[in-house]
Design a protein around this motif. Structure first.
Motif, PDB file in Angstrom:
ATOM      1  N   ILE A 141      56.987  18.867 -13.310  1.00  0.00           N
ATOM      2  CA  ILE A 141      58.086  18.243 -14.240  1.00  0.00           C
ATOM      3  C   ILE A 141      57.371  16.799 -14.605  1.00  0.00           C
ATOM      4  CG2 ILE A 141      60.332  17.314 -14.370  1.00  0.00           C
ATOM      5  CD1 ILE A 141      61.095  19.320 -12.182  1.00  0.00           C
ATOM      6  N   GLY A 142      56.804  16.699 -15.751  1.00  0.00           N
ATOM      7  CA  GLY A 142      56.306  15.495 -16.175  1.00  0.00           C
ATOM      8  C   GLY A 142      55.044  15.187 -15.411  1.00  0.00           C
ATOM      9  N   GLU A 143      54.670  14.117 -15.462  1.00  0.00           N
ATOM     10  CA  GLU A 143      53.350  13.656 -14.970  1.00  0.00           C
ATOM     11  C   GLU A 143      53.090  13.731 -13.541  1.00  0.00           C
ATOM     12  OE1 GLU A 143      50.599  12.995 -16.761  1.00  0.00           O
ATOM     13  OE2 GLU A 143      51.825  13.372 -18.445  1.00  0.00           O
ATOM     14  N   GLU A 144      54.347  13.443 -12.717  1.00  0.00           N
ATOM     15  CA  GLU A 144      54.241  13.369 -11.257  1.00  0.00           C
ATOM     16  C   GLU A 144      55.082  14.065 -10.504  1.00  0.00           C
ATOM     17  OE1 GLU A 144      54.324   9.437 -10.025  1.00  0.00           O
ATOM     18  OE2 GLU A 144      52.222   8.977 -10.865  1.00  0.00           O
ATOM     19  N   ALA A 145      56.315  14.300 -11.030  1.00  0.00           N
ATOM     20  CA  ALA A 145      57.366  15.121 -10.165  1.00  0.00           C
ATOM     21  C   ALA A 145      57.031  16.414 -10.112  1.00  0.00           C
ATOM     22  CB  ALA A 145      58.531  14.862 -10.901  1.00  0.00           C
ATOM     23  N   GLU A 146      57.523  17.217  -8.981  1.00  0.00           N
ATOM     24  CA  GLU A 146      57.362  18.599  -8.512  1.00  0.00           C
ATOM     25  C   GLU A 146      58.535  19.027  -8.033  1.00  0.00           C
ATOM     26  OE1 GLU A 146      52.590  18.795  -8.435  1.00  0.00           O
ATOM     27  OE2 GLU A 146      53.912  18.932  -6.424  1.00  0.00           O
ATOM     28  N   VAL A 147      58.934  20.361  -8.137  1.00  0.00           N
ATOM     29  CA  VAL A 147      59.791  21.071  -7.448  1.00  0.00           C
ATOM     30  C   VAL A 147      58.866  22.008  -6.805  1.00  0.00           C
ATOM     31  CG1 VAL A 147      61.842  22.620  -7.344  1.00  0.00           C
ATOM     32  CG2 VAL A 147      61.667  20.746  -9.193  1.00  0.00           C
ATOM     33  N   PHE A 148      59.233  22.095  -5.614  1.00  0.00           N
ATOM     34  CA  PHE A 148      58.261  22.970  -4.734  1.00  0.00           C
ATOM     35  C   PHE A 148      59.146  23.640  -3.571  1.00  0.00           C
ATOM     36  CE2 PHE A 148      57.675  18.710  -2.957  1.00  0.00           C
ATOM     37  CZ  PHE A 148      57.915  18.917  -1.601  1.00  0.00           C
TER      38      PHE A 148
END
Length: 228
Positions: A141-148
């Protein structure tokens, strides 16, 4: 849904299969005669062997009543033209593959939902599978954020503790949120609350504002990720 899919190549072909199997009314526009014939022989949908960059072709494809159009060709210029024509027909949902990152702004300017180069996405996914083996699945999500998704090991620092305790102990900060818990007991996924206790072997869906870096995966018991 009434869906127009432009292109029957490596991306379009599986998309056509998914869309038709899901019960949608699908029209395929493919300029290459061999590809068009292949889809016509395998799928239960209307196939037009035509140039999708002309208004007449999209008119024939039923653009004036389509719910969505997805352009999947390997040429960004073609995809842009298709999307511009689709805007004229006021198709509610317009989506395109984008192969060159520098073209992304053009698609955004004309108000098109985009998907970046699928080959790059696959390559990144495969690299993540090797470099971060603890991550079951993830979405950037975006440049750095993640859902994992990640499984909690038996010796994980968070195993056996409540979510509110994790926050108090600094194991979960403001940049992290446990979104869902799947427990191997045959029950439905758990929507976590402050008093929810994390157990070993739970499969967690986690949002991290700084991504799934090794320092993050450590708290779930996956220190081996430091080795890559």
């Amino acid at each position: 849904m009434y869906i127009i899919i432009v292109g029957a190549g490596d991306i379009g072909t599986p998309l056509i299969d998914i869309a038709t199997r899901s019960g949608n009314e699908v029209v395929v526009v493919e300029k290459d005669v061999d590809k068009a014939n292949a889809v016509a022989g395998e799928q239960d949908c209307l196939v037009l062997n035509a140039d999708a960059t002309t208004k007449e072709t999209l008119q024939e494809a039923g653009a004036d009543r389509a719910d969505a159009i997805i352009s999947t060709t390997d040429q960004d210029a073609t995809n842009i033209m298709v999307c511009l024509l689709a805007k004229e027909f006021e198709i509610p949902s317009i989506l395109s593959v984008v192969h060159e990152p520098q073209h992304m702004s053009v698609f955004r300017e004309i108000g098109v939902n985009t998907m970046q180069n699928p080959q790059e996405l696959i390559a990144e996914y495969l690299y993540r599978a090797v470099s971060r083996p603890a991550i079951v699945d993830y979405m950037r999500i975006g440049e750095e954020a993640e859902v994992f998704e990640i499984e909690v090991t038996e010796d994980a620092p968070i195993a056996g503790k409540r979510i509110d305790e994790l926050a108090q102990e600094g194991l979960l900060d403001d940049e992290m949120l446990i979104v869902a818990i799947e427990r191997d007991d045959g029950g439905h996924p758990i929507t976590p609350k402050g008093n929810t206790r994390i157990e070993a072997h739970d499969l967690l869906t986690v949002y991290s504002g700084v991504g799934a870096e090794p320092e993050i995966t450590d708290i779930f018991g996956h220190g081996e990720d430091h080795a890559v």
